[in-house]
Enzyme design. Structure first.
Site, PDB file in Angstrom:
ATOM      1  CG  HIS A 153      39.606  38.884  45.507  1.00 55.17           C
ATOM      2  ND1 HIS A 153      40.499  39.060  44.468  1.00 55.17           N
ATOM      3  CD2 HIS A 153      39.111  40.109  45.788  1.00 55.17           C
ATOM      4  CE1 HIS A 153      40.541  40.343  44.151  1.00 55.17           C
ATOM      5  NE2 HIS A 153      39.712  40.998  44.932  1.00 55.17           N
ATOM      6  NE  ARG A 156      33.792  51.899  38.281  1.00 59.76           N
ATOM      7  CZ  ARG A 156      34.293  50.895  39.014  1.00 59.76           C
ATOM      8  NH1 ARG A 156      34.681  49.765  38.442  1.00 59.76           N
ATOM      9  NH2 ARG A 156      34.424  51.017  40.307  1.00 59.76           N
ATOM     10  CG  ASP A 198      36.128  44.850  35.803  1.00 60.25           C
ATOM     11  OD1 ASP A 198      35.501  45.748  36.390  1.00 60.25           O
ATOM     12  OD2 ASP A 198      37.283  44.520  36.104  1.00 60.25           O
ATOM     13  CB  SER A 206      34.699  46.141  39.310  1.00 56.79           C
ATOM     14  OG  SER A 206      36.048  46.024  38.978  1.00 56.79           O
ATOM     15  CE  LYS A 217      38.387  42.606  38.496  1.00 59.82           C
ATOM     16  NZ  LYS A 217      38.937  43.939  38.569  1.00 59.82           N
TER      17      LYS A 217
HETATM   18  N1  URA Z   1      39.261  46.808  42.328  1.00 60.72           N
HETATM   19  C1  URA Z   1      38.604  46.356  41.234  1.00 60.72           C
HETATM   20  O1  URA Z   1      38.954  45.317  40.676  1.00 60.72           O
HETATM   21  N2  URA Z   1      37.552  47.068  40.792  1.00 60.72           N
HETATM   22  C2  URA Z   1      37.129  48.209  41.360  1.00 60.72           C
HETATM   23  O2  URA Z   1      36.176  48.799  40.906  1.00 60.72           O
HETATM   24  C3  URA Z   1      37.838  48.669  42.486  1.00 60.72           C
HETATM   25  C4  URA Z   1      38.898  47.935  42.949  1.00 60.72           C
END
Ligand code: URA
Length: 435
Positions: A82, A168, A161, A183, A187
């Site tokens: 990632h 957020r 999320d 976050s 995923k």
């Molecule tokens: N990318 C994400 O997936 N989450 C965040 O909080 C910041 C960047």
């Protein structure tokens, strides 16, 4: 349990328990806890922070809020990669077939690009017919037969999320380390891999511009991954200029194919080999970094990574003749040379400006639903450390609209910092964070 009490508790700096965090995340996902209470909680977290244990529980609760992929029916150790996002970052396109060619199954969920950074799915859709809309069954079968598959993130991947990130974003609570790390990792963990290699970018075009912040994020994510029982390693890499020479979907695909043919730009290949080494080690294809690197170089030299890429494109419905003949992928209508006016050396290329130039040309999304123009972008002809003279071409803008090309031109000129002294070489890899 009442959300009011949890907000009060966090406001006073007392850590929340696993049960309290689960209650909060489940309640919010179901719509039982309103946005205003969750906003207050997020702000309290921004001021009070979270302990390692709280951060892990938050991540796991978000992971479990939706589908969690079980890849166990695919034999072998599945290693995922990632990137926190960068400009010109086509690493996955090069790396995934290299890893698959080493015999490590690649079962990857990828996203689309948003804002000034690109996404792997958009790049793959440059091949006519290519689809990432696979069912879980098709995805598993593709990995088993070809050794690699890439699908789009399912709608129900970490829905907590998704909702929380949107909240957020509008309540000035994005920038908190535990929340960012949680976050991203929720995923990744829901995507089911046994081991994870994270490419944490730092520099002007990165989410974490300062190196110390990038390392802090890397450490936090590695802690979460290992805490969740997934071997996790982070490589902190440079994003103070775009990665490679191409920015824009088709241009990047062409550069990825060039790289699989052994002609990749040095900076891109340095990152590819650094991440690949970690993936090969975690996947059990090598026992030591030197052996991993040697094997990775071999799959480029012997053409097996390129063959794997062809097989993968074909298997997901794409026209693989473009892998053999990438020059047939459509070009934008207008090519505009960005002319240099000063003598000296390229000190820096502000990656964010280049990413924004590509966005202006139509190569990126300003909203989730924007339609992107795959053929536009920028090809950088000079990179950091290169000597330049007046009249030299710094970059070529690929555009389908001259007005947009002129706007992008200004951004590219601003992106290039030219100075008298030759700058010292900058290492692409700033460091590696392991558990
Ligand atoms: N990318 C994400 O997936 N989450 C965040 O909080 C910041 C960047």
């Amino acid at each position: 349990m009442r959300m009011y009490d949890l907000i009060q508790k966090k406001k006073q700096g007392t850590p929340l328990t696993k049960e309290e965090i689960s209650f909060m995340i489940q309640g919010y996902t179901k719509g039982e806890i309103p946005d205003y209470q969750m906003s207050a909680m997020m702000m309290a977290i921004c001021f009070q922070g979270m302990t390692d244990a709280e951060t892990l529980e938050l991540t796991l609760a978000m992971r479990d809020s939706g589908d969690v992929l079980d890849l166990s029916e695919i034999p072998g150790k599945k290693v995922d990669k990632h990137s926190t996002g960068g400009v010109g970052d086509k690493t996955s396109l090069v790396l995934a077939p290299m890893i698959a060619a080493l015999g490590i199954p690649v079962a990857k969920m990828s996203g689309r690009g948003l804002g000034h950074t690109g996404g792997t799915i958009d790049k793959l859709e440059c091949f006519p017919g290519f689809t990432t809309g696979l069912t879980e069954r098709q995805f598993f079968d593709a990995v088993k037969t070809v050794g690699m598959a890439i699908m789009g993130q399912t709608a129900n991947l970490a829905p907590a999320d998704k909702k929380l990130y949107a909240l957020r974003d509008v309540t000035a609570t994005v920038n908190q380390l535990s929340l960012i790390a949680g976050s991203i990792m929720s995923k990744k963990l829901a995507s089911g891999a046994d081991a994870i290699v994270l490419d944490v970018k730092t520099g002007n075009g990165a989410f974490m511009q300062k190196e110390e912040d990038a390392f802090a994020l890397a450490r936090e994510m590695v802690r979460i991954g290992n805490g969740a029982g997934r071997e996790t390693v982070a490589v902190v890499t440079d994003m103070d200029q775009p990665l490679g020479n191409a920015v824009g979907n088709i241009l990047e695909v062409k550069e990825a194919i060039l790289s699989l043919n052994g002609q990749g730009p040095a900076d891109l290949m340095e990152v590819v080999y650094a991440l690949g080494t970690r993936m090969a080690l975690l996947g059990g294809a090598a026992a030591a970094p030197e052996e991993a690197l040697e094997k990775l170089k071999q799959v480029i030299i012997n053409g097996s990574a390129l063959e794997k890429f062809k097989e993968f494109v074909k298997n997901q419905g794409g026209d693989d003749s473009f892998v053999s003949n990438p020059q047939l992928l459509p070009n934008a209508k207008h090519l505009l040379k960005v002319e240099n006016t000063q003598s000296g050396y390229v000190q820096r290329i502000l990656a964010q400006e280049v990413g924004l130039a590509s966005l202006v040309l139509g190569g990126g999304r300003t909203t989730k639903d924007s339609v992107i123009d795959l053929s536009v972008g920028i090809l950088l002809e000079k990179k950091r450390g290169d000597a330049v003279a007046p009249g030299d071409s710094l970059a070529i803008i690929y555009a389908n609209d001259m007005e947009k090309a002129i706007e992008a031109y200004g951004k590219i000129v601003r992106a290039y910092e030219i100075g008298e002294e030759k700058p010292a070489p900058v290492p692409m890899v700033k460091g590696i964070v392991t558990g």
